[in-house]
Each structure stands twice: as structure tokens, then as C-alpha cells.
Motif scaffolding. Sequence first.
Motif, PDB file in Angstrom:
ATOM      1  N   CYS A   5       0.808  -1.223   0.000  1.00 57.57           N
ATOM      2  CA  CYS A   5       0.000   0.000   0.000  1.00 57.57           C
ATOM      3  C   CYS A   5       0.837   1.266   0.000  1.00 57.57           C
ATOM      4  O   CYS A   5       0.293   2.363  -0.045  1.00 57.57           O
TER       5      CYS A   5
ATOM      6  N   CYS B  66      -3.880   2.019   6.849  1.00 63.48           N
ATOM      7  CA  CYS B  66      -4.030   2.614   5.519  1.00 63.48           C
ATOM      8  C   CYS B  66      -5.495   2.513   5.094  1.00 63.48           C
ATOM      9  O   CYS B  66      -6.313   1.912   5.786  1.00 63.48           O
ATOM     10  N   GLY B  67      -5.798   3.098   3.976  1.00 61.60           N
ATOM     11  CA  GLY B  67      -7.193   3.192   3.541  1.00 61.60           C
ATOM     12  C   GLY B  67      -7.863   1.872   3.199  1.00 61.60           C
ATOM     13  O   GLY B  67      -9.064   1.815   2.993  1.00 61.60           O
ATOM     14  N   CYS B  68      -7.108   0.769   3.149  1.00 64.41           N
ATOM     15  CA  CYS B  68      -7.710  -0.509   2.739  1.00 64.41           C
ATOM     16  C   CYS B  68      -8.347  -1.281   3.870  1.00 64.41           C
ATOM     17  O   CYS B  68      -8.875  -2.364   3.640  1.00 64.41           O
TER      18      CYS B  68
END
Length: 713
Positions: free
Chosen positions: A491, A579-581
Motif C-alpha cells: 500500500c 491505511c485506507g484498505c
Amino acid sequence: KKLFRQAYEGTIVALSYAEILLNKAIKDYGEDHPVGYGGETAYFIPAIRALSGLEIRTLGEFVPILNKMRDQVRLELTLENALLWGEAVIHAAEIIEAVRYATGAHEFLPRPWTGFLSDTYVRKWGIKHVDWTIPGEVVIVGRFRTSDDALRIVNKLVQKGFMIFLVDEVIEQLLEKGYKFDIDAWPVYPLGNFTQVIHAVNYALRASSIFPGIPAGDKFMHRNYQRDRILVFVMALGERDIVKVAACFAAIYLGFPCLVDQPLDEDEIWPDWYFSVPDYDEMVQEGIEVRGIKITAIDIDVPIAHGPAFEGEAIRKADMFVEFGGGRSPACELVKMVPAEEVTDGKIEVIGPDVDQMEEGKAYPLGILIKVYGRKFQEDFEPVLERRVHYYFNYGEGVWHMGQRDQNWARISKAAREKGVTLKDIGKILYAYYKKEYAAIVDRLEVQFMTDASEVEKLLKEAREKYQKRDDRLKNLRDDAVDVFYTCTLCQSFAPTHICFVSPERTGLCGAVSWLDAKATYEIDPTGVCQPVPITSEYVIDPVKGEWSSLNEEAAARTQGKTTSVCMYTMMDRPMTTCGCCECILAVVPECNGIMVTTREHKGDTPVGMTFSTLAGMVGGGNQTPGFIGVGRLYLVSRKFLPADGGIGRLVWMPKELKEQLRDQLNERGKEEGFGDNFADMIADETIGVTADEILPYLEEKGHPALKMDPLM
Ligand code: SF4
Ligand code: NI
Ligand code: NI
């Protein structure tokens, strides 16, 4: 230059239009009238916020920024001025759209127009940008010469994996051709018309706000990220006018080149940024080249399209030709490591009738056996490859797959059958993707489909023994029983300071990278994103919080010194970066002395007063935020679930959907911890309440263990 003159004039028109609309709205509704995109975003008016840093809440607050933009527009036809016009047009267009939302105009959007796209979509598809499954984005504005062109080119772009934003008549052209928009299956967004193109821009600017966490107002960084990472090009089709030219300059301001299909005069061209390519296929090719986009789609000789773009499509019963498994017929899938002499590379065999000998509407048995040999292949990689059956099977257009092992379920659509697809073709797709993605560890691979009932029974027997063996192995695969954890830094291409440490009992926060996956990834690419990190006793700093000097060093080395120490087993002190995931976000609920969980799927409010989107915006840019952390769903029922913070007994609230998914495991883990047989029911959910006050009486009534634990903070 004529082009610049047109852009200047178009900018003036756009600004005037924004001003008229804004003034009228202020007159009708008052300057304190709220603006925003109806709770769909945590980023206010996102493009303006990203570029100017303003968190605009009311109509009146638009006035100074619009004036500022007007003041910066100067007539001299210079490059520098051209970019300022572009910036002004972005602001003008977003003010126009935001005013329309604020005054209710969006409620009358004709279907299938999307208008503004919520943060949920930005996040959902952001994950696919990380590994370049989506290699770039195309914004198509205007109309193709024919509807056939529209359909052909959009299909071509989808097959290449592009995300697509559509504005103006191209949408009707596609509808006319029977195109079905399904933005949950693949991002082909019919935004709307005219200024609604700004929703592509505020989408892109949210990506740079969310994934690398670029601060609001850092224009320079946002523009760099757009230019270098969000690989967009614009196809500006049909008649040109000054406003459209000005809009193209807005795109160029962000680093997005514009290709037009109309002939241009010599002084209407800006090489590499604004130029004419009358042939549409050639236009796609040039767009890809001018942006340096790498297409990884592969060519396979089968009668259907394939690729990740076709992964999300569902096949309803009415559209189904035949199905396999799903409780309707025996089925299973197995990847098996075999000696070299037992596998013929590239062989694809169907034992029993193939699709062309099947009767419509029926369920048939299906055994999928994939034999693999590789000098570097290990038995531990079998389940890793076996999970890929699901993805690759789904890659086929009109082919659908769900589940795994002996719980799988597959369908082939009537449309795919009409195109002549067979199991043999699906075998070719599986083979091609395996060989492409696992070339480093797979030397030989063979696919067998069994549709003969007695063959499937035989395979089932073998497969179940194998599943059992693997489960036993996984049970013994504990953090304490291995010598290495793995990094995952995939990422970082999106969130540069993010690093996941993956252990046997803690899968990456995206839920997709287990310790075994990471191990296989390391074998495939020894210098890649997954690196082993030793965790033997000489590195231990704090065994309770889960701090190792080796992990700290690795984190520092791989985050440019930004993250220098990490604890694996707590969210209160130097937790892992998020993170954004992430599938879930945890947050401390001090009033309940516990921890709540919300998921990407859960849209509603939570006991900390924030939705998933807001929380992700706050913690998801690759930062360490004590008291908050992103995790994968299954980590919640891991034995290593934040042991330093009290473990699973701290879970006081989660969405009902998650609770149902994990119910058995929650109860099993709860029992192990001594919380009785029904721990899942002690956890509150949105049906009990969405504030601490609302859930506290429930927790007390149930005797929730968190209430008796030491204070969390
Ligand atoms: Fe991204 Fe972490 Fe998943 Fe790797 S494990 S893909 S870094 S979220
Ligand atoms: Ni499919
Ligand atoms: Ni991520």
C-alpha cells in the motif's frame, strides 16, 4: 494562441455562471444555508478543500474563495496564467455543483446518473489502484460519432482495467446500446452532464487526501500526486466550445492530458496536453502512451472477455445457464502439489460432459483439481493458490464463483453460453492467470474439471482429507511458533508511510494478506513488498505489547524513518499504521471501558460518533493513532487480538452484520476466555444503540467483561 484565448474566455464564463448561481442561492436560502454532499463525504467540498484548504460549510463561505479565484484570472496568454484559469474553473465548477446540492437539485438526477460519488466508492476502488489492477482512469466527456463507437471503446477500456467517468451524451449512447451500469461491480461512472464532470475531479482529489493523506490545502503535493499516481487522461469528444476548452485546462492543471476527436488548428494544439486524435482506438492508445500507463491485461484465446473488471458481476437465477455446487450439487476445488512427472504443463482436461452438453437451468457436479509442480513450490502455498480459483474463475465475463473448498458455488450465464464458453475455456483462463502471477513458483500447472459424479466424489474424499490436514497445520501456526513475521508494503504506492506486519495470527488489515500469503509473495519476489523479519528472543523488547527491535528497525527503514517503533499487540501505544484498505476500524469507547469496531460496509453511525468514512479519513493515511486502528475482520477472533489491551473481552460494539459473520468464532473465543457460551450476544450493535449512553445499560445487563476490566485509559 487561439487555444489559450478560448480557455480564458471559457474561464470567465464559468466564473460568472458560478457567481450568478451562488448569489441567487444566497438570496433564496440565506448565506448560512448549509452546503455539503449530504453526508457522503468526510472531505467537505472535496476539490476546494484539497486545493485551497477550506472546509466550507455554508453558502456564504463560497463568496471569498470565488472572489479570490476571479482575482487570479488575468488576460495575458501565458502558461502560468493558463494553469491559474484551470484552478479557477475547478473552483467554479465545484461551487456550481455544491450549490445545486445545497438547493436540492440533485434529488432530481435522472437515472442512472450518479452525480457526486461517496467516499465509499473512492475507498472501495482505491484498493485496486494499489496493485495496479486498475492501471488508470479515463474521463470521457461529450459524444462519440456513433453509439457503436461508444460501446466498443468503453468495453475496450474496461477490459484493460480502466476506471471510467462519463459525462454528457456518451451516457445516452451507451444506454441506447443496452449497456448496464453497475458501479458496484466495476467503476464505470455515469456522472451526469456539464459541470457534473467535477465529480471526477473531487473523486481524484479525495484519493490523494485519503490514501497518502496529503493535507488539505497542500496544492503542490495534491497536484504532484494527481500527475504521478492517479493516471488520468481525458477524451473530450464532439463539438468544442470555450467552456469545454476551459474545463480541459482544469484537467491539465491536475496533470491530465486532453485528447479531442475534432480537427484542431495549429494554434489550438498544446503538444502532449491538448491535441487531436480522430480515430478512437488510436486515441485510447495515445492516451495510454502519453501517461505512461502500463497495461497488464493478458491475451487468452477464449470467446469471452476476462479480467478483474468482470470479477464483481453477479448472475441471477434467471440469467443462468447452468450452475455447480452451492448445495445444489457436489462440488469442490483443490490445488495440489505433485511431483514433476505427474503434471503436464498447460494441459486442460474436462472429465465428463462440458457446458455444450449440459441442459439449461440444471445443477451439475464439479470438481476442480489444479496440479502444480515448481522447484520453489511448497505445500504451504497450496491454500494460497487455491484461494485464487475464486478470483480467476470470476474474471470470466458471464462466469461467477463464490466460496471455496467444498463450499464453492459457480454459475455460467446464458449470455456466456451463447458466446460459446466451455469449462475448457475457463480452464485456459485459470491457467493463464496462474502462470502470469505465480511464474516464480509455478513451473508446471494442469487444470482438471470433473463433471462426472463419481469422479467428483473421489476428489471430494481426497480434498476433505487435505483440508483437514491444512486446518490442523493452521491451528498450530501461532505467532509464538514461528521465527519470522513478514512486512507488507504494497500500500505504500498509495500511502507512503504505511507498513503492515503480518503474523500467523494477524492477517494484514486489508484482510487479504495472511502470513502464508506473505511467505509465498516473498518466494515469488524476494526483493518485493513482503520481507521476512526475525522475531527470535534476542529481538524482544516488550513481549506483552509485542515490541521487537527487529520490527522497529524494519519499520524505520521502510517508511523513510517516519514510523520508528511499532507494537503488535496493543492499539494504545505506538500501534501499527493504518491505511485506507482496512476492513474494520477499532476505536476506544472510554465510557464503556472497551473497544468498538466498525466496517467498511457499515454506513451508519457508531458509539464514538463517527462513521467508518470519517474514521478512515482520520486514521487511514498511513499513520499511527493510539486509540484507533485498522484491522482485518478475522483478526477480531484471533488469539492475538490486542492481548495487551485485554483482548476480545474489550469488544463492546460492532455492526450486526459483522457479529453474525463471526458469531461462532466469537462464542468459541469468548468461551476460551471464560465469558460463558454466548459472548457474541454480550456485544452491542446498531439495533441496541449507536451511542455509549444507549449501549451501556445493555452491557451492564449482559454482564459484559469489559466493565470489570482495568481502565483502558
Ligand atoms: Fe496493504 Fe497491508 Fe494489505 Fe499489504 S497487508 S495490501 S500493506 S493493507
Ligand atoms: Ni465474472
Ligand atoms: Ni492499503
